[in-house]
Scaffold this active site. Sequence first.
Site, PDB file in Angstrom:
ATOM      1  N   ARG A  47      69.071  79.111  10.553  1.00 62.58           N
ATOM      2  CA  ARG A  47      68.729  77.910   9.788  1.00 62.58           C
ATOM      3  C   ARG A  47      67.806  78.333   8.655  1.00 62.58           C
ATOM      4  O   ARG A  47      66.755  78.912   8.906  1.00 62.58           O
ATOM      5  CB  ARG A  47      68.037  76.870  10.678  1.00 62.58           C
ATOM      6  CG  ARG A  47      68.055  75.442  10.076  1.00 62.58           C
ATOM      7  CD  ARG A  47      67.180  74.493  10.865  1.00 62.58           C
ATOM      8  NE  ARG A  47      65.796  74.888  10.740  1.00 62.58           N
ATOM      9  CZ  ARG A  47      64.919  74.920  11.752  1.00 62.58           C
ATOM     10  NH1 ARG A  47      65.260  74.554  12.965  1.00 62.58           N
ATOM     11  NH2 ARG A  47      63.673  75.326  11.537  1.00 62.58           N
TER      12      ARG A  47
ATOM     13  N   GLU B 176      61.645  79.997   4.875  1.00 59.83           N
ATOM     14  CA  GLU B 176      62.023  81.155   5.692  1.00 59.83           C
ATOM     15  C   GLU B 176      63.435  80.939   6.200  1.00 59.83           C
ATOM     16  O   GLU B 176      63.990  79.843   6.096  1.00 59.83           O
ATOM     17  CB  GLU B 176      61.080  81.323   6.894  1.00 59.83           C
ATOM     18  CG  GLU B 176      61.166  80.154   7.879  1.00 59.83           C
ATOM     19  CD  GLU B 176      60.702  80.488   9.298  1.00 59.83           C
ATOM     20  OE1 GLU B 176      60.514  81.660   9.627  1.00 59.83           O
ATOM     21  OE2 GLU B 176      60.542  79.531  10.082  1.00 59.83           O
TER      22      GLU B 176
ATOM     23  N   ASN C 206      65.477  81.303   9.850  1.00 60.76           N
ATOM     24  CA  ASN C 206      65.300  81.526  11.289  1.00 60.76           C
ATOM     25  C   ASN C 206      66.581  82.099  11.854  1.00 60.76           C
ATOM     26  O   ASN C 206      67.626  81.464  11.774  1.00 60.76           O
ATOM     27  CB  ASN C 206      65.011  80.195  11.991  1.00 60.76           C
ATOM     28  CG  ASN C 206      63.791  79.504  11.405  1.00 60.76           C
ATOM     29  OD1 ASN C 206      62.673  79.839  11.730  1.00 60.76           O
ATOM     30  ND2 ASN C 206      64.023  78.547  10.518  1.00 60.76           N
TER      31      ASN C 206
ATOM     32  N   SER D  68      66.221  75.499  16.205  1.00 58.28           N
ATOM     33  CA  SER D  68      66.449  74.331  17.066  1.00 58.28           C
ATOM     34  C   SER D  68      66.634  73.044  16.276  1.00 58.28           C
ATOM     35  O   SER D  68      66.630  73.032  15.052  1.00 58.28           O
ATOM     36  CB  SER D  68      65.299  74.202  18.057  1.00 58.28           C
ATOM     37  OG  SER D  68      64.084  74.078  17.360  1.00 58.28           O
TER      38      SER D  68
ATOM     39  N   LYS E 123      59.404  88.040   8.788  1.00 58.19           N
ATOM     40  CA  LYS E 123      58.777  87.683   7.524  1.00 58.19           C
ATOM     41  C   LYS E 123      58.696  88.906   6.602  1.00 58.19           C
ATOM     42  O   LYS E 123      58.807  88.800   5.386  1.00 58.19           O
ATOM     43  CB  LYS E 123      57.375  87.127   7.772  1.00 58.19           C
ATOM     44  CG  LYS E 123      57.311  85.985   8.813  1.00 58.19           C
ATOM     45  CD  LYS E 123      57.519  84.629   8.208  1.00 58.19           C
ATOM     46  CE  LYS E 123      57.197  83.461   9.133  1.00 58.19           C
ATOM     47  NZ  LYS E 123      58.158  83.176  10.196  1.00 58.19           N
TER      48      LYS E 123
ATOM     49  N   LYS F 203      51.018  85.027   6.094  1.00 52.63           N
ATOM     50  CA  LYS F 203      51.903  84.897   7.257  1.00 52.63           C
ATOM     51  C   LYS F 203      51.961  86.166   8.101  1.00 52.63           C
ATOM     52  O   LYS F 203      52.309  87.232   7.595  1.00 52.63           O
ATOM     53  CB  LYS F 203      53.324  84.586   6.781  1.00 52.63           C
ATOM     54  CG  LYS F 203      53.466  83.284   6.034  1.00 52.63           C
ATOM     55  CD  LYS F 203      54.946  82.949   5.837  1.00 52.63           C
ATOM     56  CE  LYS F 203      55.113  81.577   5.229  1.00 52.63           C
ATOM     57  NZ  LYS F 203      56.538  81.157   5.244  1.00 52.63           N
TER      58      LYS F 203
ATOM     59  N   GLU G 224      56.897  83.459  14.848  1.00 58.02           N
ATOM     60  CA  GLU G 224      57.787  82.311  14.678  1.00 58.02           C
ATOM     61  C   GLU G 224      57.225  81.124  15.454  1.00 58.02           C
ATOM     62  O   GLU G 224      56.340  81.275  16.288  1.00 58.02           O
ATOM     63  CB  GLU G 224      59.182  82.642  15.245  1.00 58.02           C
ATOM     64  CG  GLU G 224      59.844  83.845  14.626  1.00 58.02           C
ATOM     65  CD  GLU G 224      60.178  83.650  13.160  1.00 58.02           C
ATOM     66  OE1 GLU G 224      60.478  82.515  12.768  1.00 58.02           O
ATOM     67  OE2 GLU G 224      60.102  84.636  12.415  1.00 58.02           O
ATOM     68  N   GLY G 225      57.788  79.952  15.191  1.00 57.41           N
ATOM     69  CA  GLY G 225      57.494  78.800  16.038  1.00 57.41           C
ATOM     70  C   GLY G 225      56.431  77.863  15.528  1.00 57.41           C
ATOM     71  O   GLY G 225      56.104  76.870  16.168  1.00 57.41           O
TER      72      GLY G 225
ATOM     73  N   ARG H   1      62.955  67.699   8.331  1.00 56.04           N
ATOM     74  CA  ARG H   1      61.725  67.463   9.100  1.00 56.04           C
ATOM     75  C   ARG H   1      60.633  67.034   8.143  1.00 56.04           C
ATOM     76  O   ARG H   1      60.537  67.561   7.037  1.00 56.04           O
ATOM     77  CB  ARG H   1      61.295  68.747   9.821  1.00 56.04           C
ATOM     78  CG  ARG H   1      62.231  69.147  10.930  1.00 56.04           C
ATOM     79  CD  ARG H   1      61.857  70.514  11.462  1.00 56.04           C
ATOM     80  NE  ARG H   1      61.956  71.530  10.424  1.00 56.04           N
ATOM     81  CZ  ARG H   1      61.467  72.754  10.529  1.00 56.04           C
ATOM     82  NH1 ARG H   1      60.817  73.116  11.609  1.00 56.04           N
ATOM     83  NH2 ARG H   1      61.611  73.625   9.562  1.00 56.04           N
TER      84      ARG H   1
HETATM   85  P1  ADP Z   1      57.370  79.725  11.459  1.00 58.99           P
HETATM   86  O1  ADP Z   1      58.207  80.902  11.731  1.00 58.99           O
HETATM   87  O2  ADP Z   1      56.113  79.682  12.249  1.00 58.99           O
HETATM   88  O3  ADP Z   1      58.147  78.445  11.507  1.00 58.99           O
HETATM   89  P2  ADP Z   1      57.259  79.260   8.591  1.00 58.99           P
HETATM   90  O4  ADP Z   1      57.341  80.307   7.569  1.00 58.99           O
HETATM   91  O5  ADP Z   1      58.449  78.387   8.733  1.00 58.99           O
HETATM   92  O6  ADP Z   1      56.863  79.954   9.974  1.00 58.99           O
HETATM   93  O7  ADP Z   1      55.987  78.361   8.315  1.00 58.99           O
HETATM   94  C1  ADP Z   1      55.622  77.291   9.140  1.00 58.99           C
HETATM   95  C2  ADP Z   1      55.313  76.053   8.324  1.00 58.99           C
HETATM   96  O8  ADP Z   1      54.302  76.327   7.374  1.00 58.99           O
HETATM   97  C3  ADP Z   1      56.506  75.564   7.523  1.00 58.99           C
HETATM   98  O9  ADP Z   1      57.304  74.702   8.276  1.00 58.99           O
HETATM   99  C4  ADP Z   1      55.816  74.864   6.354  1.00 58.99           C
HETATM  100  O10 ADP Z   1      55.416  73.564   6.726  1.00 58.99           O
HETATM  101  C5  ADP Z   1      54.572  75.692   6.141  1.00 58.99           C
HETATM  102  N1  ADP Z   1      54.797  76.728   5.104  1.00 58.99           N
HETATM  103  C6  ADP Z   1      55.268  77.972   5.311  1.00 58.99           C
HETATM  104  N2  ADP Z   1      55.384  78.661   4.161  1.00 58.99           N
HETATM  105  C7  ADP Z   1      54.975  77.830   3.198  1.00 58.99           C
HETATM  106  C8  ADP Z   1      54.843  77.945   1.778  1.00 58.99           C
HETATM  107  N3  ADP Z   1      55.167  79.077   1.139  1.00 58.99           N
HETATM  108  N4  ADP Z   1      54.375  76.875   1.091  1.00 58.99           N
HETATM  109  C9  ADP Z   1      54.035  75.733   1.717  1.00 58.99           C
HETATM  110  N5  ADP Z   1      54.124  75.555   3.059  1.00 58.99           N
HETATM  111  C10 ADP Z   1      54.589  76.589   3.793  1.00 58.99           C
HETATM  112 MG    MG Z   2      59.581  77.760  10.213  1.00 57.79          MG
END
Ligand code: ADP
Ligand code: MG
Length: 474
Positions: A125, A144, A146, A151, A305, A364, A368-369, A450
């Site tokens: 996704r 990102e 996944n 899910s 990442k 970051k 994940e999660g 979401r």
């Molecule tokens: P995870 O693998 O924990 O889901 P993500 O990269 O999806 O990591 O980041 C988790 C959440 O953080 C995202 O759903 C988003 O709400 C926020 N986020 C992540 N990267 C960014 C970004 N570059 N700018 C703004 N919000 C972000």
């Molecule tokens: Mg995420």
Amino acid sequence: MAAQWEDVLREEALVREAALLAVDTALLAGVLMRTAEEPNASEVVNYAPFTLLPSAVPNALFEQAYAVQQDFNLLVDAISQNKEFLERTLASTIKVDDFTARLFRIYTQVLEEGLAQSVFLGINRSDYMFDCGADGTQALKQIEINTIAASFGGLTSRTPDVHRQVLKMLGKAEEASRLLPNNPSQGLALGIAKAWELYGSQSAVVMFLVEDVQRNIFDQRCIENELWSRNIRVIRKRFRDVFEKGSLDDARRLYIDGQEVAVVYYREGYVPQNYDPQNWEARLLLERSRAAKCPDIATQLAGTKKVQQELTRPGILETLLPGRAASVARIRATFTGLYSLDLGEEGDKVAARAIAAPDNFVLKPQREGGGNNLYGEELRHVLEKIKDSPERTSYILMDKIKPQPSKNYLLRSHSPLKVSECISELGIFGVYVRQGKEMVMNESAGHLLRTKAIEHADGGVAAGVAVLDTPFLV
Ligand code: ADP
Ligand code: MG
């Protein structure tokens, strides 16, 4: 542009009534979750949190996200087969990040033995936000991708019906008729079914590898039931079950409880907390087997990442997808700035920039999660502490994406009904199947929207921050 649903949001009594209808409709439609108190029983269940109103999504960006999904499928699959790229990209990370290092060790071990698996199944996704520029134009920017345990494809197959009903009740029948149907659970099940079929044993089963705590079981059941309806047997097992009862025969066919397993679909195994020494052994057994893993360990690593950051370097996409200039251009258009924090001059400069303006970046780790990233003052604090230590290389830095907030009500059990300033994240599901070197399926399989209140920088639905939504295309 006037804010969506402005007229409705003002009418408090109507909103209250709509919220009651929305919750009952969600329960009837099966937008369900087990409770935090009883995560492993379905005696008492609740609705999964969702928005009262569907959120506006720019049509052009929605189409762009769909249009690039098959490209991302090809890219992830190409990375998973590129040992040299994975080795080089993750070299600095695995020196300092134990979890990635352990995954990588299994990856090398499996390659050294030689792959028994010949059917590959990817379900991913790709998540985006709509970055709002200074002039108000919005752009699709990837958060990102996944590649393991992505899910909510199941539950989100049921939210359009709920939002349609709510809009009708609010006197918005025309808008209700414009909500798109969406059925990721069917698309994902088609991929699993294809991999099962190519594995080629009528009596073999599909194994969902599930967590010890299973609050989100209904999301998985949506996919499971699609498989049962195609007369494919599904079993649900934990790592511990695999450790205790799993075995390989001479041809490395996987058996558990005397049943041959054709496909292993991981809804587990993506965070360090999922593993103890026995679970690591179980993971190795699964990876060595002939069964089609969704994902195999290489594809899980392709979703780190660190890999995402490396993809933004000039020329990298071209080497991973040779002869596919159009795919490369579509993919690159969704990238925002991502920066390596590897030790050296480049990393030093990047760290200094982030420390000077922390609100423009996200820090970051390889996790994940949801709930792991660092923002603002915390980002500055952590980066100052680790800026001269190798620990720095376990993180990547990303430009912060800044979407335009909009008002909505987030419906969550036992929470007061109040209007929130919200931002949304759009995910597109991708599914592909490869047999040997040949792609036999490469599809997008629906979407997930979401939405969360702006006071939360981070966190998904499972983390208790975001809620399910339905796009209203504008
Ligand atoms: P995870 O693998 O924990 O889901 P993500 O990269 O999806 O990591 O980041 C988790 C959440 O953080 C995202 O759903 C988003 O709400 C926020 N986020 C992540 N990267 C960014 C970004 N570059 N700018 C703004 N919000 C972000
Ligand atoms: Mg995420």
